[in-house]
Design an enzyme around this catalytic site. Structure first.
Site, short mmCIF file in Angstrom:
data_model
loop_
_atom_site.label_atom_id
_atom_site.label_comp_id
_atom_site.label_asym_id
_atom_site.label_seq_id
_atom_site.Cartn_x
_atom_site.Cartn_y
_atom_site.Cartn_z
N ASP A 306 13.78 0.08 1.96
CA ASP A 306 12.54 0.35 2.68
C ASP A 306 12.73 -0.16 4.11
O ASP A 306 13.68 -0.89 4.40
CB ASP A 306 11.30 -0.19 1.96
CG ASP A 306 11.05 -1.65 2.22
OD1 ASP A 306 12.05 -2.38 2.36
OD2 ASP A 306 9.89 -2.06 2.25
N SER A 375 -4.14 0.11 1.27
CA SER A 375 -3.35 0.40 0.08
C SER A 375 -2.22 1.33 0.48
O SER A 375 -2.37 2.17 1.38
CB SER A 375 -4.21 1.03 -1.01
OG SER A 375 -3.95 2.40 -1.11
N1 LIG Z 1 -2.92 -2.95 7.41
C1 LIG Z 1 -2.85 -1.65 7.54
N2 LIG Z 1 -3.94 -0.91 7.73
C2 LIG Z 1 -3.86 0.42 7.87
N3 LIG Z 1 -2.73 1.10 7.81
C3 LIG Z 1 -1.59 0.43 7.64
C4 LIG Z 1 -1.58 -0.97 7.48
N4 LIG Z 1 -0.30 -1.38 7.31
C5 LIG Z 1 0.43 -0.27 7.34
N5 LIG Z 1 -0.30 0.83 7.54
C6 LIG Z 1 0.16 2.21 7.59
O1 LIG Z 1 0.57 2.62 6.31
C7 LIG Z 1 1.94 3.02 6.32
C8 LIG Z 1 2.62 2.61 5.05
O2 LIG Z 1 2.73 1.22 5.00
P1 LIG Z 1 3.62 0.48 3.92
O3 LIG Z 1 3.68 -0.97 4.24
O4 LIG Z 1 3.17 0.93 2.58
O5 LIG Z 1 5.01 1.13 4.23
P2 LIG Z 1 6.21 1.11 3.25
O6 LIG Z 1 6.06 2.27 2.34
O7 LIG Z 1 6.34 -0.26 2.70
O8 LIG Z 1 7.43 1.45 4.16
P3 LIG Z 1 8.14 0.43 5.07
O9 LIG Z 1 7.89 -0.95 4.52
O10 LIG Z 1 9.53 0.84 5.01
O11 LIG Z 1 7.53 0.68 6.39
C9 LIG Z 1 2.52 2.37 7.55
O12 LIG Z 1 3.59 3.10 8.07
C10 LIG Z 1 1.34 2.37 8.51
O13 LIG Z 1 1.25 3.61 9.18
MG LIG Z 2 7.16 -2.32 2.83
#
Ligand SMILES: Nc1ncnc2c1ncn2[C@@H]1O[C@H](COP(=O)(O)OP(=O)(O)OP(=O)(O)O)[C@@H](O)[C@H]1O
Ligand SMILES: [Mg+2]
Ligand SMILES: [K+]
Length: 677
Positions: A306, A375
């Site tokens: 990731d 989420s």
């Molecule tokens: N606190 C938050 N509030 C709203 N949106 C968010 C938040 N954090 C992240 N996001 C959005 O949601 C997307 C997905 O976040 P997530 O942490 O699930 O990514 P991931 O699938 O773990 O991938 P990676 O960790 O490789 O970026 C992010 O790319 C961002 O655009």
């Molecule tokens: Mg992540």
């Protein structure tokens, strides 16, 4: 456990203890799990009885007894090899045990009230208990941070003394029992019952208490047992053939022949090789929960990582607010704050502190607020309050929820953020798009070279991220991965792994987040970062204590080395046995068929000396190969076919030649002392 703490292969304490344990391992009940060595033990017992019988009957017993002694030594050398391998793990377990302490925990009655707690011994803590940990305290057990931010010294477990940040929300919320809080305070929800903590499991693993045979080991054991049966039949047939031709074989001679033929070398070293592989991994600060995972690592074709926290440092920090046309910057900043008031992730907190520092906005959460937590599935977060709704999230998710196409200026500012490798979030109030937030993150240095090394080993690296395509492409290029998947949710990650697996390929996955947990569980090798969430650490079959995703290079090397070592020593063992056959056979038949003297190319002193020399060689070769079994055959990234050819040459040919040299040498030494010559 410290990384500097290396345990010498020939530590006197370990050797002494292993020698005693080698004797305890002679117990036939436990030895029966190793068919080759078990047969050797039975044969040794039989020859011993024969020798004693001869002694009591005043017949010459010297030869029988000497053979018996060396057959027993063969068994002991084999059990000794295993005991030495286990001993090294136990030494490591000792240093881990020191980290486990029976502290008093501050058990909270109400997790929101840190003032009221009662003291409880750490071993009494149960899953779900809430405890307060303050600066200077030891964290009493494994858990999930539910409130607070603090720095923790985890050197007791990881060997790394630089403190790490642990905080609620986000992907750095797991704490490990036995580690030490350096600053501030945390409220921790306990996630492990006494005796089942990470440290307990690590101790059991390095001690080998939980060691089970891997499917590969079981298959090899069946093969070795099969060979043993074949040779047993061959030796029995020989007795019949001897009777027909007028040769009578004594029991010690038949026993010697059988033990020389069956694959005692690999039979004696097999479990030591497996234990040493796990041990090598621990020395690289990686804890594997199964030997099977270590072996799978040796055959991995693809690695999924990731992005945030694995390829990048994972401190996604707000770095700018970009309003759409007609909205002023301050209004956007206020909406950003509203949308983040209930967001307990590091991203949410960084947006609040950015707004406070840059725009001097700090708002309190209204009483009527309905918080919509972030989420990974919706990829959004926000708040509903006073009849208004504020949202922020991944741009594609927010736009899809709005159902409107943005103006070109907004699209351009999003693209600019993404091209810089930052993560853009879209912000809305009451269904109206107000602008974007830039979240900055940094690619870990040196990661590109490491991915190149993986490529050289034939492993494809694929970055999977919940982020948008442009950010993903920018980071992918900067990190030098082979491919990437953007806008992924937990289900996509899982589907991708299943797809690769259905093509018959083995997949490794590195991750730290709760949303990575299903994928970590599905992958053949799931490496969770020690800094990650408890869910991730439980889903994977390895934990990297250094939280370095490129550690997979070492993990793969260790896996390959394990497979190669086992292959090389099996080749050597079987080649060896063929040679011994030709050393012994002429000696056995020489009296009946003097013509066979032509086969006695080694010119050994007497038939007895020849047979005894072969048995002594057969026993000593196990001891000689113990260091190689523990250290492992050196792995070279030269491609599977070239490696196979090379090893066949060294260990196959070497295995054929070694007995001729060794047996001749032993025969000469026996001759010097006039033993059976
Ligand atoms: N606190 C938050 N509030 C709203 N949106 C968010 C938040 N954090 C992240 N996001 C959005 O949601 C997307 C997905 O976040 P997530 O942490 O699930 O990514 P991931 O699938 O773990 O991938 P990676 O960790 O490789 O970026 C992010 O790319 C961002 O655009
Ligand atoms: Mg992540
Ligand atoms: K043998």
């Amino acid at each position: 456990m410290s990384k500097a703490e290396t345990i010498s292969m020939f530590d006197a304490g370990i050797i002494r203890r292993a020698a005693l344990e080698a004797l305890a391992k002679l117990n036939p009940v436990t030895l029966a799990r190793n068919p080759v060595i078990f047969v050797t033990e039975i044969v040794a017992a039989l020859v011993t009885v024969t020798g004693i019988e001869a002694l009591l009957a005043h017949r010459p017993a010297g030869f029988s007894i000497t053979i018996a002694v060396w057959l027993w030594l063969t068994v002991i050398f084999a059990t000794f090899a295993e005991a030495v391998a286990e001993g090294r793990g136990r030494a490591r377990a000792e240093s881990l045990r020191r980290a486990r302490s029976d502290t008093m925990a501050k058990l909270l009655v109400d997790p929101r009230d840190r003032a009221i707690f009662k003291l409880a011994p750490a071993p009494d803590l149960r899953c779900g208990d809430m405890v307060l940990v303050e600066a200077g305290d030891l964290i009493p057990s494994d858990g999930e941070v539910i409130d607070g931010v603090a720095s923790v010294n985890e050197s007791a477990v990881t060997g790394e003394s630089a403190p790490v940040v642990r905080e609620a929300g986000g992907d750095r919320s797991a704490v490990t029992g036995g580690t030490h809080l350096v600053s501030d305070w945390l409220v921790v929800r306990i996630t492990a019952d006494a005796g089942a903590t990470f440290l307990d499991r690590m101790i059991a693993l390095v001690e080998g208490a939980e060691r089970r045979k891997t499917p590969n080991e079981i298959a090899l054991n069946i093969l070795l047992a099969g060979l043993t049966i074949v040779f047993l039949i061959a030796v029995v047939t020989l007795v019949g053939f001897g009777q027909y031709s007028g040769t009578r074989f004594s029991i010690p001679v038949l026993a010697a022949l059988l033990v020389c033929l069956i694959p005692t070398t690999i039979g004696g070293l097999l479990s030591a090789i497996g234990i040493a592989g796990m041990d090598r991994l621990v020395r690289f600060n990686v804890v594997a929960t199964s030997g099977r995972a270590v072996e799978a690592a040796g055959d991995v074709d693809a690695l999924l990582l990731d992005k945030t926290g694995t390829i990048t440092f994972g401190n996604r920090m707000a770095a700018g607010f970009y309003p759409v046309l007609g909205v002023n910057e301050r209004a956007l900043a206020e909406a950003c704050v509203m949308a983040s008031l209930g967001d307990d992730t590091p991203e949410g907190r960084s947006i609040l502190s950015f707004a406070r520092d840059r725009y001097d906005i700090s708002l309190a959460t209204p009483d009527d607020a309905a918080i919509i937590p972030f989420s990974a599935n919706t990829r959004m977060s926000g708040i509903d309050t006073g009849g208004k709704s504020y949202r922020k999230g991944a741009v594609d998710s927010v736009l899809a929820a709005l159902g409107v196409a943005p103006d070109p200026a907004f699209t351009e500012s999003i693209a600019r953020i993404a091209r810089a490798g930052s993560t853009p979030l879209a912000v809305t109030a009451d269904g109206k798009l107000l602008g974007a937030i830039e979240l900055k993150d940094i690619v870990k240095p040196g990661i590109k070279e490491r991915f190149a090394a993986l490529r050289a080993m034939g492993i494809r690296t694929i970055m999977v991220t919940g982020d948008n395509r442009i950010t993903a492409a920018t980071i992918a290029a900067e990190a030098g991965v082979d491919d990437y998947i953007a806008e992924a949710n937990p289900q996509n990650k899982l589907d991708y792994i299943r797809k690769v697996q259905s093509e018959g390929r083995l997949v490794a996955m590195c991750g730290d987040g709760t949303n990575d947990a299903p994928a970590l569980a599905q992958a053949d090798v799931g490496v969770a970062m020690q800094t990650g969430t408890q869910a991730a650490r439980e889903a994977g079959n390895m934990v990297d204590l250094d939280s370095d995703p490129t550690k997979l290079i070492e993990i793969v090397e260790i896996g390959k080395q394990l497979l190669i070592t086992r292959g090389a020593l099996t080749t050597f063992s079987i080649a060896n046995d063929i040679s011994k056959y030709f050393a012994i056979l002429p000696a056995i038949f020489i009296t009946t068929y003097p013509q066979l003297g032509a086969l006695n190319i080694m010119r050994l002193n007497t038939p007895e000396s020849a047979i005894l020399s072969a048995v002594i060689f057969n026993a000593l070769i196990i001891v000689v190969l113990v260091p190689l079994a523990l250290r492992g055959v050196k792995f070279r990234a030269i491609g599977a076919a070239a490696l196979l050819k090379r090893n066949l040459l060294i260990y196959g040919l070497g295995g054929i030649i070694a007995p001729f040299v060794g047996i001749k040498l032993i025969d000469m030494i026996l001759g010097l002392f006039h033993i059976f010559s």
